[in-house]
Design a protein around this motif. Structure first.
Motif, PDB file in Angstrom:
ATOM      1  N   PHE A   1     111.249 -12.250   1.941  1.00 21.97           N
ATOM      2  CA  PHE A   1     111.495 -12.032   0.515  1.00 21.97           C
ATOM      3  C   PHE A   1     110.386 -12.666  -0.326  1.00 21.97           C
ATOM      4  O   PHE A   1     109.954 -12.103  -1.332  1.00 21.97           O
TER       5      PHE A   1
ATOM      6  N   ILE B   1     107.926 -10.667  -3.003  1.00 26.94           N
ATOM      7  CA  ILE B   1     107.711 -11.101  -4.381  1.00 26.94           C
ATOM      8  C   ILE B   1     106.214 -11.268  -4.651  1.00 26.94           C
ATOM      9  O   ILE B   1     105.688 -10.842  -5.682  1.00 26.94           O
TER      10      ILE B   1
ATOM     11  N   ILE C   1     112.754 -21.169  -2.046  1.00 29.85           N
ATOM     12  CA  ILE C   1     113.400 -19.970  -1.500  1.00 29.85           C
ATOM     13  C   ILE C   1     113.900 -20.315  -0.105  1.00 29.85           C
ATOM     14  O   ILE C   1     113.137 -20.284   0.868  1.00 29.85           O
TER      15      ILE C   1
ATOM     16  N   TYR D   1     119.193 -12.845  -5.170  1.00 32.51           N
ATOM     17  CA  TYR D   1     118.727 -11.782  -4.276  1.00 32.51           C
ATOM     18  C   TYR D   1     119.632 -11.561  -3.063  1.00 32.51           C
ATOM     19  O   TYR D   1     119.372 -10.663  -2.259  1.00 32.51           O
ATOM     20  N   ARG D   2     120.702 -12.348  -2.919  1.00 27.93           N
ATOM     21  CA  ARG D   2     121.565 -12.167  -1.753  1.00 27.93           C
ATOM     22  C   ARG D   2     122.921 -12.783  -2.042  1.00 27.93           C
ATOM     23  O   ARG D   2     123.024 -13.766  -2.774  1.00 27.93           O
TER      24      ARG D   2
ATOM     25  N   ILE E   1     109.854 -13.085 -11.510  1.00 25.78           N
ATOM     26  CA  ILE E   1     110.479 -13.055 -10.189  1.00 25.78           C
ATOM     27  C   ILE E   1     111.689 -12.127 -10.201  1.00 25.78           C
ATOM     28  O   ILE E   1     111.884 -11.332  -9.273  1.00 25.78           O
ATOM     29  N   ASN E   2     112.506 -12.215 -11.237  1.00 25.07           N
ATOM     30  CA  ASN E   2     113.668 -11.342 -11.362  1.00 25.07           C
ATOM     31  C   ASN E   2     113.252  -9.863 -11.362  1.00 25.07           C
ATOM     32  O   ASN E   2     113.849  -9.032 -10.663  1.00 25.07           O
TER      33      ASN E   2
ATOM     34  N   LEU F   1     112.062  -8.799  -7.892  1.00 19.99           N
ATOM     35  CA  LEU F   1     113.188  -8.568  -6.984  1.00 19.99           C
ATOM     36  C   LEU F   1     113.872  -7.240  -7.280  1.00 19.99           C
ATOM     37  O   LEU F   1     114.207  -6.479  -6.356  1.00 19.99           O
ATOM     38  N   ASN F   2     114.077  -6.926  -8.537  1.00 23.10           N
ATOM     39  CA  ASN F   2     114.705  -5.646  -8.869  1.00 23.10           C
ATOM     40  C   ASN F   2     113.814  -4.471  -8.491  1.00 23.10           C
ATOM     41  O   ASN F   2     114.312  -3.401  -8.107  1.00 23.10           O
TER      42      ASN F   2
ATOM     43  N   ILE G   1     114.330  -4.037  -4.765  1.00 22.89           N
ATOM     44  CA  ILE G   1     115.662  -3.471  -4.539  1.00 22.89           C
ATOM     45  C   ILE G   1     115.629  -1.968  -4.800  1.00 22.89           C
ATOM     46  O   ILE G   1     116.137  -1.168  -4.011  1.00 22.89           O
TER      47      ILE G   1
ATOM     48  N   TYR H   1     113.502  -4.080  -0.061  1.00 20.71           N
ATOM     49  CA  TYR H   1     114.506  -5.158   0.022  1.00 20.71           C
ATOM     50  C   TYR H   1     115.524  -4.844   1.126  1.00 20.71           C
ATOM     51  O   TYR H   1     115.832  -5.697   1.976  1.00 20.71           O
TER      52      TYR H   1
ATOM     53  N   SER I   1     119.167  -8.060  -9.010  1.00 19.21           N
ATOM     54  CA  SER I   1     118.908  -9.474  -9.204  1.00 19.21           C
ATOM     55  C   SER I   1     119.319  -9.879 -10.613  1.00 19.21           C
ATOM     56  O   SER I   1     119.019  -9.181 -11.581  1.00 19.21           O
TER      57      SER I   1
END
Length: 321
Positions: free
Chosen positions: A101, A105, A136, A154-155, A280-281, A284-285, A288, A293, A310
């Motif tokens: 992950f 990123i 992380i 993220y999880r 970062i958000n 992550l999206n 996804i 992801y 996220s």
């Protein structure tokens, strides 16, 4: 504390079905690696990681000092919790879903990833001091931590009660830990939940549990196999991975890492208001949405812990007195 080569080799051996837990240290490291690879896990330093594209408009949101440096410094636990974060068969390279992950990123943000490792509590210190940009490593969002840190989830945070196979122990609620000897990691949210349950049980007149502490997965593997502990409470991915590989234990029950009232979430942690969490958000999206992801989750057998998106600083594990 960093894992020694001996401890890392024990860990790889303990994850496979080629030996009983109690004799895992006698297994061949090469044979263990081969067995794990046959089961679909790449434990070598050559990870052939899943990659994704850079998104310039997201990368532009990274604070200028980090963009100028060109690296994202990632801290995490010291490498003993497969499949989340652990050492490859060279006893040096940190691998696992959490590192994958981090690299995703980094791809989106056009940053190289610098992985470091420390004891659990020291990871927070590294973020506090600016020695690391992000933490992380299976970090649960809690209300207390939100006072000092920002989070991008993220999880899902699922916790498992792992027991020796055919022990007859089941877990449906907090009262089921009464009278057991239970292992847990010190300073984790799993410890906080376990202590709270134990206090509730004592107040209700039930027999107290004895709580023992383990910082490394290999130590609890061996304690559970030898009968020193009746159960271990820890991250569901680690227990599920161990059950699959060793074949000597089973999951007695799972629950949210945030307790009965809330589904806990695992998140990237940064220093509060340092300007990094939005990038970062969005990174992550992006992964996804583009499916990379899901590929990482599938690669490590933890697809059941996927989140739909996220979130920044969602409700976390409540603060206790």
């Amino acid at each position: 504390m960093f894992a020694s080569p001996r401890r890392s080799k024990l860990l790889v051996s303990a994850m496979t079905a080629v030996a009983l837990l109690g004799s895992a240290a006698c297994s061949s490291s090469d044979a263990a690696t081969d067995a794990a690879t046959d089961a679909g896990y790449n434990l070598t330093a050559e990870q052939n990681r899943i990659t994704t594209d850079t998104v310039d408009e997201i990368a532009a949101k990274v604070p200028q000092a980090i963009r100028d440096r060109g690296t994202l410094i990632v801290t995490g636990s010291a490498g003993t919790a497969p499949p989340l974060r652990f050492y490859a068969d060279d006893d040096t390279t940190i691998i696992g879903s959490e590192t994958d992950f981090a690299y995703l990123i980094g791809d989106v943000l056009d940053l190289d990833i610098e992985l470091t490792a420390a004891d659990w509590a020291q990871n927070f210190v590294r973020v506090d001091s600016g020695e690391a940009d992000v933490f992380i490593s299976n970090v649960t969002v809690t209300e207390e931590r939100k006072e000092k840190y920002d989070f991008a989830t993220y999880r899902l945070d699922s916790v498992a009660v792992e027991v020796k196979k055919d022990s007859g122990i089941t877990f449906e609620g907090s009262e089921d830990i009464a009278g057991l000897t239970i292992g847990v990691g010190s300073g984790t949210n799993q410890e906080a939940l376990l202590v709270a349950w134990n206090e509730q049980n004592i107040a209700a007149g039930l027999e107290p549990a004895e709580i023992l502490y383990y910082q490394n997965a290999v130590d609890y593997f061996l304690a559970l196999g030898s009968g020193r502990i009746d159960a271990y409470v820890g991250p569901n991915p680690t227990s599920a991975f161990h059950v699959l590989q060793a074949g000597e234990s089973e999951i007695a029950g799972t629950f949210s890492g945030a307790g009965d009232e809330l589904q806990g979430e695992i998140a990237v942690l940064t220093k509060k208001d340092n300007g990094l969490i939005e990038a970062i958000n969005e990174a992550l999206n992006h992964v996804i949405d583009n499916g990379t992801y899901a590929e990482v989750l599938e690669r490590w057998g933890i697809s059941t812990e996927a989140v739909e998106s996220s979130r920044i600083n969602p409700p976390g594990l409540p603060t206790t007195a």
